[in-house]
Design a protein around this motif. Structure first.
Motif: not given
Length: 204
Positions: A114, A118-119, A123, A126, A130, A158
């Motif tokens: 990671s 964010f992700f 992906h 999450q 966010h 991202d």
């Protein structure tokens, strides 16, 4: 609302750490000064289990720097770093942490890396970042930290995809440069994708 995001200013990424970013400690005074210009400051930490699949030590027959497939994604093998609970995973004591409202942990799943705040790299999962920023009403994100060509790079990309007006503060980041020129390529790609590259002196 604007927020300052400090990515992975952890001991293992600083001089003497297991995945040292050259001159990584030089950005800390810049980040400390920047915090005074923001109402919201958040940070991230790599937080890997010891059996993380991105570690070269967990792949006999391979070495650090090799690229393998991990869950169908190209994965560089790194030195063991930022292992949960280890001194190397701690934020630098030189970093002013008094203004950091929340720290987000990433890289906890042993089966996928990671880089982004964010992700995960696939992906698929999450982080809480966010949703947290949305609840705070953040629309502008100013990104700093380590490393410019890895976790900062993926975080910026991202952030742009998620719709933030995204600025990278270039004197508040440094790259690891596993390959020569990685940082410059990352900077150019971030700019090409819509990031605003600026220096700390331009923050008002």
């Amino acid at each position: 609302m604007k927020a300052l995001l400090i990515v992975d200013v952890q001991n293992d990424f600083l001089p003497g750490g297991s995945l040292e970013v050259p001159q990584g400690d030089s950005i800390i005074p810049v980040i400390n000064n920047l915090q005074n210009h923001f109402d919201l400051v958040v940070a991230t930490r790599d937080w890997h289990p010891a059996n993380h699949s991105s570690f070269g030590s967990n792949h006999p027959g391979h070495k650090v720097g090799d690229t393998i497939k991990l869950d169908g994604i190209d994965q560089i093998l790194w030195p063991d770093h930022c292992i949960q609970g280890s001194p190397g995973a701690e934020l630098s004591h030189k970093l002013n942490q008094s203004m950091i409202e929340r720290v987000f942990f990433k890289g906890k799943d042993p089966n996928v890396d990671s880089y982004s705040a964010f992700f995960d790299n696939g992906h698929k999962i999450q982080t809480e970042l966010h949703d947290y920023l949305k609840k705070k009403g953040v629309t502008e994100l100013y990104i700093t930290g380590l490393a410019a060509d890895v976790c900062v790079y993926f975080t910026v990309k991202d952030a742009l995809q998620l719709g933030y007006a995204t600025s990278l503060i270039t004197d508040a980041t440094k790259g690891v440069n596993m390959q020569p020129g990685d940082t410059q390529k990352a900077l150019e790609d971030m700019a090409d994708n819509g990031a605003n590259l600026m220096e700390s002196k331009d923050i008002s």
